[in-house]
Design an enzyme around this catalytic site. Sequence first.
Site, PDB file in Angstrom:
ATOM      1  N   ASP A 347      19.496  62.654  39.304  1.00 58.14           N
ATOM      2  CA  ASP A 347      19.585  61.816  40.501  1.00 58.14           C
ATOM      3  C   ASP A 347      19.772  60.357  40.083  1.00 58.14           C
ATOM      4  O   ASP A 347      19.917  60.054  38.902  1.00 58.14           O
ATOM      5  CB  ASP A 347      18.335  61.988  41.365  1.00 58.14           C
ATOM      6  CG  ASP A 347      17.069  61.563  40.630  1.00 58.14           C
ATOM      7  OD1 ASP A 347      16.324  60.740  41.162  1.00 58.14           O
ATOM      8  OD2 ASP A 347      16.817  62.067  39.506  1.00 58.14           O
ATOM      9  N   ASP A 726      23.200  78.225  33.063  1.00 54.63           N
ATOM     10  CA  ASP A 726      24.006  77.009  32.896  1.00 54.63           C
ATOM     11  C   ASP A 726      24.840  76.795  34.144  1.00 54.63           C
ATOM     12  O   ASP A 726      26.039  77.085  34.170  1.00 54.63           O
ATOM     13  CB  ASP A 726      24.894  77.135  31.654  1.00 54.63           C
ATOM     14  CG  ASP A 726      25.732  75.875  31.433  1.00 54.63           C
ATOM     15  OD1 ASP A 726      25.292  74.792  31.847  1.00 54.63           O
ATOM     16  OD2 ASP A 726      26.832  75.990  30.856  1.00 54.63           O
TER      17      ASP A 726
END
Length: 869
Positions: A347, A726
């Site tokens: 973020d 992944d």
Amino acid sequence: MTRRRRRHLAVLAATTLILTGAGTGVAHAEVPPDAPEQISNGDFSEGVAPWFSYGTGPLDVVDGRLCVTVPAGLANPWDAGIGHDGVRLNAGAEYKLSFDISATPGLSVNAVLQLGSAPYTSYASVPAVAAPTSKRVEQTFTVPDDNPNAQLIFQVGGAAAEQRICLDNVSLRGGEAAPPYVPDTGPRVRVNQVGYLPGGPKNATVVTESTEALPWQLKSAAGTVVASGQSTPRGVDAASGQNVQTVDFSSFRTPGTGYTLVADGETSHPFDISGDLYDRLRADAMQFFYAQRSGIEIDGDLIGEEYARPAGHLGVAPNQGDTQVPCQPGVCDYSLDVRGGWYDAGDHGKYVVNGGIAAYQLLSAFERTKTAETAAGGAALGDSTLRVPERGNAVPDILDEARWEIEFLLRMQVPAGKPLAGMVHHKIHDKAWTGLPLAPQDDAQPRELHPPSTAATLNLAAVAAQCQRLFAPYDAAFAARCGTAASSAYAAAKAHPAVYADPADGIGGGAYDDTNVTDEFYWAAVELYLTTGKKAYLDDLTASPQHTGDVFATGGAFSWQSVGAVGRLELATVPNGLPAADRARVRASVTAAADNYLTTLHAQAYGLPVPGEAASYVWGSNSNIINNMVVLATAFDLTRDAKYRDGAVQATDYLLGRNALNMSYVTGWGEQNARNQHSRIFGNQLNPAMPNPPVGSLAGGPNAALQDPFVAQLLKDCAPMFCYVDDINSYSTNEVAINWNSALAWLASFLADQGEAKAVAPRTCAVSYQVHGTWPDGSNTQVVLRNTGDTAIDGWTLRYAYNGDQKVTQAWSAKVTQSGATVTAKNESYNAKIAPGASITFGLLAKTGTLANPEPDLITVNGGACTVS
């Protein structure tokens, strides 16, 4: 609270519609009641997860329902929401959305199935009018597009009055069940896909049904068998659930490329044997931080054109900027310039406690060059060794990178004259969560300062004190600024010892809460003592229960929330005036912890220094594993016992492919490597115009708790080592984070310093370093160098480093120079040769400055460590 499970005795008639993105439609058939369920924990029997909210108060489960308070006066319905990610949609498939909802005093709600990132395309919209009495809502529709990871959002903003909203029995049935996830684990022979050091341990794991020892062959790139032997059966590995055997080919030491290991009819991925395997990893792991910088244009010429971008969060539209950030309502009456620093993880938030531990590890990697024999005096971490814009400024590049974060940490301190002056704001981030992907310069969310905390304040005190002593030889003014901030922060924390971050303050960013700060007080006191030598800090650290307690956790020696071991490692390695017996005890505690990690490592078929239980595989497990390896590496630096070095080297195999998934967790390293880590900046998986994470980015790693909806559905009931995917949507297993890459950077620097991992040579010199006189700003030191080896020393270069701001002003009987904190003394013509058993003496005068001036622990002659007295 015990969950009260509801069962509806009657099903209300549903309006059946085919909806377009705009929400219009025509009648259509019912969805079968046994159609696949796309919502996890829709009855909230398992608590809040994986549900989230934004623009609201904290979520809570009350009487079996998910409830939240929504503030009054939000401009739009979408300004607040309750959401669930990871919803699987199939184009043209029929779905039935149903839920119970109530709101007091009442409002109109819109349940939207949408793309979870810009442009937030709507696939279906179900309106509802919520009142104090719970109401059942059901609607059937057909979605227009495929999306394996859509988002369900209940838009709950826009009411004039504050609302209390509760949901229950949320269900979305239809479409297709997700196909069983079967990871591609490649060959059953698992190796370090990068390679092995010639003199280091070389181990592999074979997944097999066989319980008898298996023959193995090591082959060159040309296919020639160069070594062979028998494997060792290990039974069922607890962490992976696999029956495995191990192969040890450590005795083979010939450098080369393209080796493969063959066993049980399988051939491993190729790998190298080389003494320079990790030289590039050191630079790559540290390069990650430049790519994460906030408040500066990223130069593609330095790290690749695909990573070039404008500066983020400097107030250029649509950013609202970090140059004048106000507090959350009711927290403070000022704004701060908190530009710069590193984006914390996936973020755009910046958190002091996580930034503190990350900055510490970069500073520690540099400080190790002053205290560890194999670090070669720091030549590999000097100026112009990294791809940073500050290269060429006569300051080690790793310090330049750390400074970018430290400057931000300093800006987070509460100004003088304000309530809680000297304390440090816990974090700064967006007011609400943003979607994936999103480049920093495109983030339009308002930014907010969150309340100060004792933990954040002590993080600044510790890192700023470390900054003061390490920057003193390069930038006296910045060092002094760090010192002032460190002492004022420590004093403020002592005045406010129990100001804790709110664990519910997780809207728009992580909470990073911590209600036990005895370890932060210890770490801060340690760093301040190491820098200043002041008795007050010595008294505080020795009085702390952390000083003598067991601070090395089994699952992870230290982390942002547990830093007691950091203080212990610092006291063990950085020269200081701790009484000799106490320092010996501190050092012994480090080696005892390392012995425990070695015992665990040897018991694990994949060679890990953590137990094979689910509790070891948590959010960010890879960083915990590395931090245990840091303890092993430090024990080697302290003792020169190769078993500790070999333990750290062997455990690296797990990170680079020797694991159940046969995957390297470092982007760009290994045949099969993670490349879709969760990040708004590196969003290539969702937007091909954006890059993947840069080479050297570490994935968080397996997390048995499955704390995001993507893996909660995909990997249910996984064995701990298989609890990873992944995929950019899995933030709980596959995120990037600065404190994870700082651990990798420290480790990579240590690994690169080991070269071929040769046998540790015996010491052949002894040095007596004696301060014969001191005065207010100076000292007189005599150095006696004795040859304890069997052959003559013919020409010598002696090297050591000061702790902080000491500077040599005069010398005799040796040519003495100083660069930064490092002092180099070279022989004169008349004392170049030292016969076995003989000695020479030289002396120097030094200006001692204002910082602590302990005698050095490490003195090398011609690159080899001497016994110091």
